[in-house]
Structure formats: structure tokens, C-alpha cells
Design an enzyme around this catalytic site. Sequence first.
Site, PDB file in Angstrom:
ATOM      1  N   ASP A 170      -0.091  -0.117   6.769  1.00 29.45           N
ATOM      2  CA  ASP A 170      -0.403  -0.354   5.358  1.00 29.45           C
ATOM      3  C   ASP A 170      -1.610  -1.291   5.265  1.00 29.45           C
ATOM      4  O   ASP A 170      -1.683  -2.298   5.980  1.00 29.45           O
ATOM      5  CB  ASP A 170       0.797  -0.978   4.640  1.00 29.45           C
ATOM      6  CG  ASP A 170       0.581  -1.052   3.142  1.00 29.45           C
ATOM      7  OD1 ASP A 170       0.894  -0.054   2.463  1.00 29.45           O
ATOM      8  OD2 ASP A 170       0.116  -2.094   2.651  1.00 29.45           O
ATOM      9  N   ASN A 178      -9.436  -2.617  -4.987  1.00 31.51           N
ATOM     10  CA  ASN A 178      -9.789  -1.670  -6.054  1.00 31.51           C
ATOM     11  C   ASN A 178     -10.194  -2.393  -7.332  1.00 31.51           C
ATOM     12  O   ASN A 178     -11.169  -2.028  -7.999  1.00 31.51           O
ATOM     13  CB  ASN A 178      -8.609  -0.737  -6.342  1.00 31.51           C
ATOM     14  CG  ASN A 178      -8.571   0.464  -5.412  1.00 31.51           C
ATOM     15  OD1 ASN A 178      -9.602   0.941  -4.961  1.00 31.51           O
ATOM     16  ND2 ASN A 178      -7.380   0.945  -5.120  1.00 31.51           N
ATOM     17  N   ASP A 187     -11.889   4.066  -2.096  1.00 31.01           N
ATOM     18  CA  ASP A 187     -11.908   5.361  -1.410  1.00 31.01           C
ATOM     19  C   ASP A 187     -12.718   5.284  -0.121  1.00 31.01           C
ATOM     20  O   ASP A 187     -12.338   5.851   0.912  1.00 31.01           O
ATOM     21  CB  ASP A 187     -12.503   6.433  -2.324  1.00 31.01           C
ATOM     22  CG  ASP A 187     -11.570   6.824  -3.458  1.00 31.01           C
ATOM     23  OD1 ASP A 187     -10.396   6.403  -3.435  1.00 31.01           O
ATOM     24  OD2 ASP A 187     -12.021   7.543  -4.364  1.00 31.01           O
ATOM     25  N   GLU A 213      -2.313   3.695   0.114  1.00 30.86           N
ATOM     26  CA  GLU A 213      -2.990   2.997   1.204  1.00 30.86           C
ATOM     27  C   GLU A 213      -2.155   2.953   2.465  1.00 30.86           C
ATOM     28  O   GLU A 213      -2.422   2.168   3.377  1.00 30.86           O
ATOM     29  CB  GLU A 213      -3.342   1.569   0.773  1.00 30.86           C
ATOM     30  CG  GLU A 213      -2.171   0.667   0.491  1.00 30.86           C
ATOM     31  CD  GLU A 213      -1.706   0.707  -0.957  1.00 30.86           C
ATOM     32  OE1 GLU A 213      -1.145  -0.297  -1.407  1.00 30.86           O
ATOM     33  OE2 GLU A 213      -1.914   1.735  -1.641  1.00 30.86           O
TER      34      GLU A 213
END
Length: 307
Positions: A170, A178, A187, A213
Site C-alpha cells: 500500500d 492527490n 496517476d 493505491e
Amino acid sequence: MGKDSTVVTVISQIPKRGASARDACLVVINGGDLGKKYGLSQPSTVIGRSSKVDIQIDEDSISRNHAVINNLGDEIIVRDLESTNGTYVNDRPVREHRLMDGDQVKIGRTIFKFLSGSNIEAAYHDEIYRLTTTDGLTQVYNKRYFLKEAERELSRCIRYQRELSLVMIDIDHFKPVNDTYGHLAGDHILKQVAQRIVRSIRRDDIFARYGGEEFILLLPEIDKGRAVQLAEKIRVLISSEPFTFDNVDIPITLSMGVTDLREYLARFATPQELEMTAEVNAFAFIKIADERLYRAKESGRNRVVGD
């Protein structure tokens, strides 16, 4: 020549259909309308957020008139229309670029694959099949494919008493990334993290994007001790060098949980458990690694937990 003689004739080869620009199309490989095909036979095809364009994509990161695809008959050109966030071909920003078969065109968070050739329908169906196994953004396997392969490997390793390990991965604090740098940066990081990991594993290992993620790694013929070592190598690989987006360095770390087949059998070794469906077996195996991933995050992140 007698009437019973066979006349030898020469049959010209049927001409193959040319790989002309009129056969070309864009296929959505990441984003909404996954797998949708857009033909490019008209002289120009405008892509953007506006309701008046030819290919509308309702994303905040896309300009109203973002890019145009020009069909010039013998070639196809993509041109950025001075968009806010730019147009990318194969992860490189472009103002104007001639498209080649297989190129990936990124508009906002949507990725198209450009297809051309003598048999566009075959290429399209091949691409749709690939989409059923591959994550469009990161180009690693998707969750659906991973679960199928995990069940197959579980069955094989149980039957032949082989080693098998699993690593849940993770990205730490991904939401703030973000929020701070934008979804396009997020991304980019997802894709680059995946590529770094792919370069550090074996061909026989099964690596997939599990969701958001999260990534997951299945290691055939590897015991837990060696799996923990590999996970630690990956952790250092990611944390040692920041990721760069728009000339900004973004540090990234990973938390990971590791388990192996021996632990799985210790928990689910009853005949009833071993005869469960494929999906239940895979999820039961994953659950052990997921519990350790949670502990890695609770204990400070940027670490590997294998016990």
C-alpha cells in the site's frame, strides 16, 4: 489440348487491405467507458469536456476543447489545443505528434490506445481481451486476473507441497498526494511505482493492482523469509528516490504485509476449508497479508510486517 486435360491457371493473390488511416480508432484503456472504441475516419475528431466535441470526457482536468485528432489520409496526427493540463503520447507531453500503431494517448486521466492496421477488428478484440487481465493505468495485472491466478497457484502448491508467499503493498499517505499535487500526479506515481516494482521481481511472479493505491504480489517457490527480504528491497527501492511530476519531487513510501502458504494451511487446513471455492481460498490467503499490512500502517508506515 484434349477435353480431359486440366487447364493450369494462375490466380493472383488477393490484395490485402491496406493499413490506411481510415481504419484507425482509439480504444479507452483507462477511465470511464473502458473498452469503448472511437473511429477516426472523419478529417478531425475533437476531444474535450464540452458537450459539442466529438469525444466528450467529463473530467475536471480536461479542457473544454482539449485536443484534436486529424486524419490526413496517409497519417493521423494528434494536436493539443492549448489545454490546461496538456496532451500526452506514451507519457510524453506533445503539441503535435504523428500517431503510430499501439501509441497511448492520455487526455486528463483517460488513456486511449491508438490502433491501426489491416485487421482493425482483430486488433480491437485482442485489446479488449487484454483489458480483462490488465489494469489500464499501471499496465500490470488487475485484481480479477490476480484472484484467478492466486487460486491456481494455491491449488498447485498445496498439491505438490511447494512454497508460496504473498505480499500486500500500500502506498503511504496517497490521498494527501492527490489533494496536494492533483490526480494527474497521483496517476503518474501509481504507474511509476508499479514499473519500479516490476523491474525488481521475476517473470514468474504475479504482480497486480489490487485497487486504488494497493498492489499485491504472489511469489511462487518462495518462502516467507525470502519474501520479507524481497519486500524490504522493494520498500527501499521506492523510498530511496522521490518521484518527479512537473519538476516537483514527491517522496513516496510503502507499507507491506507478508504471509506464506504454511500460515494459510495452519489457519485453513481442514478438508472443508480446502474444498471451498476459488474465490474464498484466495481471499482467505490475502486476508492474512492484509492484516499485517494494517499493522505496518498502524505502527508507523514505511515498513514490512511478516509476523
